[in-house]
Structures are given as structure tokens and as C-alpha cells.
Design an enzyme around this catalytic site. Sequence first.
Site, PDB file in Angstrom:
ATOM      1  CB  CYS A  13       0.831 -96.903 -10.673  1.00  0.00           C
ATOM      2  SG  CYS A  13       2.536 -95.542 -10.004  1.00  0.00           S
ATOM      3  NE  ARG A  19      -2.316 -95.099  -9.700  1.00  0.00           N
ATOM      4  CZ  ARG A  19      -2.808 -94.777 -10.689  1.00  0.00           C
ATOM      5  NH1 ARG A  19      -4.170 -95.003 -11.788  1.00  0.00           N
ATOM      6  NH2 ARG A  19      -2.145 -93.991 -11.934  1.00  0.00           N
TER       7      ARG A  19
END
Length: 201
Positions: A13, A19
Site C-alpha cells: 500500500c 492496508r
Amino acid sequence: MTGRAPFSVLHVCMGNICRSPMAERLAMRAVRERVGDKADDLVYVSSGGTGGWHAGEEMNPPAAREVRRRGGEDTGFAARKLLGEHVDAADLVLAATAEQVEYILELRPDAAGRTFVLGEFGRLLSEVNGAALPPYAPAPDLVYARGVALVEAVDQARDGQPPLAEDDLDDPWGRGDAFFARVADEIDATLQPLVAALLPA
């Protein structure tokens, strides 16, 4: 590409604090649920960020809470900037967004066949016939062969088409716990079928 066991999955990410660390730790939770203490011998999961602003930092607190809430472990994590060598070592690269896929392929153009947006991989995985993959047994070489074949099958299902806008994973940084929970749900929606295909019961 590693060319050897264990099968290696790299999550990417932007900052490597929300994430991709959630994906890393939720993937390992899913692997451990299936194979227990053999997990580390069969699958290696790591992550990195296209930007190095948070290198060395722990997971963002709401991301860590979401991982713990789902039975994963958030301890021992340290963010890192993605390097070409990380891509070289991965058999499957899953990025949060199409923009990050572009970044990865600028680093390593030869990784195109094994690099996907996370949601794209999950969408295409449903088109793969698991029965056509190499047989499964909880042995490193067999899992590795099955994983490489699975990635090739998903790439064939992609058939050169670009990812869809809805394949991208929204950035939850600075948002509330409910937003993080939704993003974690979307991560799990790809990772659970991926691990089930790689390590069938």
C-alpha cells in the site's frame, strides 16, 4: 521471483501502516487457521509501502485493533519502504490500488504476471478451477507448486485486461474504526478464498 518454497505473498500500500499490514497479518491468521504450526514452512507473507514516510513505525492503531479483533497478531510489525528486491522475492504481489501496481511495475516490469490489485485478484480467483491445480499436501514444495500455478491461472483469467476501479481498496488512514472494519472485510473477502485455494482442507 523466489523459485523456491515457501510460497511468498507480498502486500503493498502507500505507507505500510494500514492496508498492507492488515492484509499481511490477516493472511497469516488465515494460513495458521488451516495448517497450524506448519504455517511458516508453507507460506511467507510480508508487506511494504510505496512511500517510506513511516519506515520503522508500528501498525496504525485502528488497523492493529482490527487485526486483533479478527484473531490476528499485530505485535512485531515495523513498516518498510518497498524495494525492488522485495518484489523479486515474491511469488504473488497484491497491491491496494492500481496506482500502486503501476509503481511496482516501474520497479520490476518482469513482475507483471504475478502482480495484481487485491480486489482484482479476488474477483478473478472465482474463475479459477481449483481441481486443475497441482495436488495439495501440507509440504513446502507442493504448496509452492500449487501457489505458482494458482497465480498463473488467475493471470490467465485476467487475459491482459486492466483492473476495475472498484478493485481498489480505499485508504482508511485518518478514518474511524468503522471505516477500518469495512476495509478489513474487503481484505478478508479476497484472502480467505485465496488461502482456501492454496491450502484446501
